[in-house]
Design a protein around this motif. Structure first.
Motif, PDB file in Angstrom:
ATOM      1  N   GLY A 186       0.719  -0.733   0.020  1.00 21.20           N
ATOM      2  CA  GLY A 186      -0.077  -0.382   0.269  1.00 21.20           C
ATOM      3  C   GLY A 186       0.592   1.416  -0.057  1.00 21.20           C
ATOM      4  N   SER A 187       2.297   0.918   0.285  1.00 17.75           N
ATOM      5  CA  SER A 187       2.619   2.054   0.577  1.00 17.75           C
ATOM      6  C   SER A 187       3.050   3.100  -0.061  1.00 17.75           C
ATOM      7  CB  SER A 187       3.319   2.253   2.258  1.00 17.75           C
ATOM      8  OG  SER A 187       4.589   0.994   2.315  1.00 17.75           O
ATOM      9  N   THR A 188       3.951   1.789  -1.300  1.00 21.51           N
ATOM     10  CA  THR A 188       5.037   1.739  -1.879  1.00 21.51           C
ATOM     11  C   THR A 188       3.582   2.412  -3.098  1.00 21.51           C
ATOM     12  OG1 THR A 188       6.176  -0.262  -1.265  1.00 21.51           O
ATOM     13  CG2 THR A 188       6.420   0.693  -4.065  1.00 21.51           C
ATOM     14  N   LEU A 189       2.147   1.726  -3.403  1.00 24.21           N
ATOM     15  CA  LEU A 189       1.943   2.081  -4.424  1.00 24.21           C
ATOM     16  C   LEU A 189       1.329   3.716  -4.316  1.00 24.21           C
ATOM     17  CD1 LEU A 189      -0.616  -1.142  -5.119  1.00 24.21           C
ATOM     18  CD2 LEU A 189       0.892  -0.142  -6.686  1.00 24.21           C
ATOM     19  N   LEU A 190       0.812   4.064  -3.197  1.00 23.98           N
ATOM     20  CA  LEU A 190       0.715   5.332  -2.832  1.00 23.98           C
ATOM     21  C   LEU A 190       1.798   6.348  -3.004  1.00 23.98           C
ATOM     22  CD1 LEU A 190      -1.534   7.173  -1.506  1.00 23.98           C
ATOM     23  CD2 LEU A 190      -0.639   7.251   0.654  1.00 23.98           C
ATOM     24  N   VAL A 191       2.620   5.734  -2.448  1.00 28.59           N
ATOM     25  CA  VAL A 191       4.445   6.908  -2.975  1.00 28.59           C
ATOM     26  C   VAL A 191       4.171   7.124  -4.100  1.00 28.59           C
ATOM     27  CG1 VAL A 191       6.883   7.165  -2.761  1.00 28.59           C
ATOM     28  CG2 VAL A 191       5.380   6.381  -1.245  1.00 28.59           C
ATOM     29  N   ASP A 192       4.688   5.875  -5.115  1.00 29.59           N
ATOM     30  CA  ASP A 192       4.585   5.689  -7.155  1.00 29.59           C
ATOM     31  C   ASP A 192       3.313   6.644  -7.505  1.00 29.59           C
ATOM     32  OD1 ASP A 192       6.713   4.323  -5.964  1.00 29.59           O
ATOM     33  OD2 ASP A 192       5.625   2.417  -7.213  1.00 29.59           O
ATOM     34  N   GLY A 193       1.823   6.635  -6.667  1.00 30.49           N
ATOM     35  CA  GLY A 193       0.729   6.760  -7.542  1.00 30.49           C
ATOM     36  C   GLY A 193       0.800   9.131  -6.948  1.00 30.49           C
ATOM     37  N   ALA A 194       1.778   9.553  -6.141  1.00 28.19           N
ATOM     38  CA  ALA A 194       1.288  10.593  -5.991  1.00 28.19           C
ATOM     39  C   ALA A 194       3.062  10.894  -6.531  1.00 28.19           C
ATOM     40  CB  ALA A 194       2.199  10.663  -4.199  1.00 28.19           C
ATOM     41  N   VAL A 195       3.686  10.047  -6.391  1.00 30.65           N
ATOM     42  CA  VAL A 195       4.918  11.123  -8.051  1.00 30.65           C
ATOM     43  C   VAL A 195       4.602  10.960  -9.289  1.00 30.65           C
ATOM     44  CG1 VAL A 195       7.599  10.439  -8.734  1.00 30.65           C
ATOM     45  CG2 VAL A 195       6.583  10.627  -6.191  1.00 30.65           C
ATOM     46  N   ASP A 196       3.739  10.589  -9.122  1.00 22.84           N
ATOM     47  CA  ASP A 196       3.128  10.108 -10.944  1.00 22.84           C
ATOM     48  C   ASP A 196       1.948  11.352 -11.318  1.00 22.84           C
ATOM     49  OD1 ASP A 196       5.407   8.418 -11.369  1.00 22.84           O
ATOM     50  OD2 ASP A 196       3.369   6.476 -11.465  1.00 22.84           O
ATOM     51  N   LEU A 197       1.655  10.846 -10.127  1.00 24.87           N
ATOM     52  CA  LEU A 197       0.358  12.349 -10.362  1.00 24.87           C
ATOM     53  C   LEU A 197       1.077  14.226 -10.414  1.00 24.87           C
ATOM     54  CD1 LEU A 197      -2.663  12.636 -11.013  1.00 24.87           C
ATOM     55  CD2 LEU A 197      -2.880  12.203  -8.191  1.00 24.87           C
ATOM     56  N   ALA A 198       2.005  13.912  -9.001  1.00 27.50           N
ATOM     57  CA  ALA A 198       2.857  15.785  -9.473  1.00 27.50           C
ATOM     58  C   ALA A 198       3.107  15.655 -10.496  1.00 27.50           C
ATOM     59  CB  ALA A 198       3.440  15.593  -7.899  1.00 27.50           C
ATOM     60  N   THR A 199       3.838  14.921 -11.132  1.00 27.71           N
ATOM     61  CA  THR A 199       4.184  15.150 -12.079  1.00 27.71           C
ATOM     62  C   THR A 199       3.761  15.483 -13.702  1.00 27.71           C
ATOM     63  OG1 THR A 199       6.087  13.345 -11.544  1.00 27.71           O
ATOM     64  CG2 THR A 199       5.765  13.951 -13.458  1.00 27.71           C
ATOM     65  N   MET A 200       2.699  14.421 -13.581  1.00 28.25           N
ATOM     66  CA  MET A 200       0.743  15.145 -13.995  1.00 28.25           C
ATOM     67  C   MET A 200       1.447  16.281 -14.320  1.00 28.25           C
ATOM     68  SD  MET A 200      -1.387  12.245 -15.328  1.00 28.25           S
ATOM     69  CE  MET A 200      -2.188  13.029 -14.378  1.00 28.25           C
ATOM     70  N   LEU A 201       0.183  16.157 -13.021  1.00 22.82           N
ATOM     71  CA  LEU A 201      -0.437  17.707 -12.935  1.00 22.82           C
ATOM     72  C   LEU A 201       0.551  19.098 -13.492  1.00 22.82           C
ATOM     73  CD1 LEU A 201      -2.949  17.010 -10.065  1.00 22.82           C
ATOM     74  CD2 LEU A 201      -3.453  17.293 -12.312  1.00 22.82           C
ATOM     75  N   GLY A 202       2.062  19.017 -12.993  1.00 21.83           N
ATOM     76  CA  GLY A 202       2.993  19.662 -12.656  1.00 21.83           C
ATOM     77  C   GLY A 202       2.809  20.457 -11.375  1.00 21.83           C
ATOM     78  N   VAL A 203       2.799  19.945 -10.255  1.00 16.45           N
ATOM     79  CA  VAL A 203       2.811  20.228  -9.092  1.00 16.45           C
ATOM     80  C   VAL A 203       3.941  19.142  -8.256  1.00 16.45           C
ATOM     81  CG1 VAL A 203       0.691  21.310  -8.729  1.00 16.45           C
ATOM     82  CG2 VAL A 203       1.290  19.139  -8.073  1.00 16.45           C
ATOM     83  N   SER A 204       4.342  19.833  -7.263  1.00 15.41           N
ATOM     84  CA  SER A 204       5.181  19.567  -6.365  1.00 15.41           C
ATOM     85  C   SER A 204       5.019  18.451  -5.745  1.00 15.41           C
ATOM     86  CB  SER A 204       5.769  20.302  -5.206  1.00 15.41           C
ATOM     87  OG  SER A 204       5.323  20.325  -4.438  1.00 15.41           O
ATOM     88  N   GLU A 205       5.660  17.199  -5.081  1.00 16.06           N
ATOM     89  CA  GLU A 205       5.017  16.136  -4.401  1.00 16.06           C
ATOM     90  C   GLU A 205       4.543  16.326  -3.404  1.00 16.06           C
ATOM     91  OE1 GLU A 205       8.095  16.052  -5.954  1.00 16.06           O
ATOM     92  OE2 GLU A 205       8.252  14.373  -7.308  1.00 16.06           O
ATOM     93  N   ARG A 206       4.921  17.544  -2.830  1.00 17.84           N
ATOM     94  CA  ARG A 206       4.670  18.188  -0.919  1.00 17.84           C
ATOM     95  C   ARG A 206       2.889  18.178  -1.025  1.00 17.84           C
ATOM     96  NH1 ARG A 206       3.990  23.323  -2.058  1.00 17.84           N
ATOM     97  NH2 ARG A 206       3.054  23.912  -0.532  1.00 17.84           N
ATOM     98  N   VAL A 207       2.787  19.452  -2.491  1.00 19.01           N
ATOM     99  CA  VAL A 207       1.153  19.238  -3.025  1.00 19.01           C
ATOM    100  C   VAL A 207       0.703  18.190  -2.627  1.00 19.01           C
ATOM    101  CG1 VAL A 207      -0.364  20.599  -4.461  1.00 19.01           C
ATOM    102  CG2 VAL A 207       1.644  21.147  -3.936  1.00 19.01           C
TER     103      VAL A 207
END
Length: 318
Positions: A186-207
């Motif tokens: 769960g933690s692996t999927l969540l972190v990977d998904g968050a990083v990919d989504l941040a890249t796709m939306l053009g925002v930082s992982e922090r957001v």
């Protein structure tokens, strides 16, 4: 696919957390720990496991902002979202422990976190040990204070299911295995998904961490609080909610820093996010006494949710 990863990751964290809590309580009964000790310590640690695994995974992968954003965002969500929505449904009564014990400890840890991060732009292993030391003192004082009260007044004891005292060792082992596997993936999927989504939306992982991940890891607590409020039960006490924030800072960041130092990569964590967290924490005192003393009612709850909406908007707009 990023959204799918995030949803799947959150679902696995919820499942893993639930199995881990059951296994931890069952194991604690086997070790002859009292119901009060289990409720005040074991349950608190186990329910922090999803946030802990996400923070460790993110730190090891080099995404420290997710580790920090997860904790800071969760603390903001606990007050602005969980407390706010619950108070809108039914007014919450404030006990003396809130302003005499839990709130001061939360504020000390919150301010300490700010100075730790601003002094060296990281949480080192030594600082992680210091956070865990503060947690140990807090737990000692918490248990000591709880022992002075009648059992009926210790609300957190109600979270411990007596039926788990008779669970077999085999079942506890299976629950631990399921919990550990679900939390890891769960933690692996969540972190990977968050990083990919941040890249796709053009925002930082922090957001993504202070908004989506923080809300996601607060969903179980929010659901339990809303259900309790709808049933007119007093299952959620402000003290327990503040206790969750204390555990997030002291245990999640403390243990994560012990494994891997947490570095501040985004300046917004220090210039924006942590100030929102400090603001939400500090405003609880005037809310507790003005205008109606010892109660957080619907109007105050609405103001908290409104402020939380402003925080989310600001995070994305910046």
């Amino acid at each position: 696919m990023s959204i799918v990863f995030i949803i799947a990751g959150l679902a696995l964290l919820v499942v893993g957390g639930e199995f881990l809590v059951r296994a931890a309580i069952g194991l604690s009964f086997k070790l002859k720990l009292s119901k009060m000790i289990i409720g005040l310590t074991v349950v608190s640690f186990a329910t922090s496991a999803p946030e802990l695994l996400v923070s460790i995974q993110a730190a090891l992968d080099g995404f420290s902002d997710i580790s920090l954003g997860n904790v800071i965002g969760s603390n903001i969500a606990n007050i602005g979202l969980v407390l706010g929505i619950t108070a809108i449904i039914t007014p919450l009564t404030i006990d003396k422990d809130f302003y005499k014990f839990n709130w001061p400890v939360m504020m000390i840890l919150s301010v300490a976190l700010y100075f730790i991060l601003s002094s060296g732009n990281e949480i080192s292993q030594i600082e992680g040990v210091a956070l865990l030391f503060i947690l140990a003192i807090y737990l000692y004082l918490l248990i000591r204070r709880a022992r002075r009260k009648p059992v009926s007044e210790v609300a957190i004891v109600d979270e411990v299911d007596d039926a788990l005292a008779t669970v077999s060792n085999f079942k506890i082992g299976i629950w631990l295995l399921i919990g550990a596997v679900a939390l890891y993936f769960g933690s692996t999927l969540l972190v990977d998904g968050a990083v990919d989504l941040a890249t796709m939306l053009g925002v930082s992982e922090r957001v993504i961490a202070v908004t989506m991940i923080a809300i996601g890891t607060s969903v179980p607590e929010l659901a339990a609080s809303v259900i309790a409020a709808l049933k007119k039960e007093k299952a959620l006490s402000l003290g327990n909610l503040i206790g969750s924030n204390i555990f997030n800072i002291a245990s999640v960041l403390g243990i994560t820093a012990l494994i891997q130092p947490i570095v501040v990569n985004s300046s917004e964590i220090l210039t924006s996010d942590i100030w929102w967290m400090l603001g939400f924490s500090a405003v609880l005192i005037p809310l507790a006494f003005i205008p109606k003393r010892f109660e957080i009612g619907r109007v105050k709850g609405f103001l908290l949710v409104l402020a939380y909406s402003a925080f989310i908007s600001t995070a994305f707009l910046n």
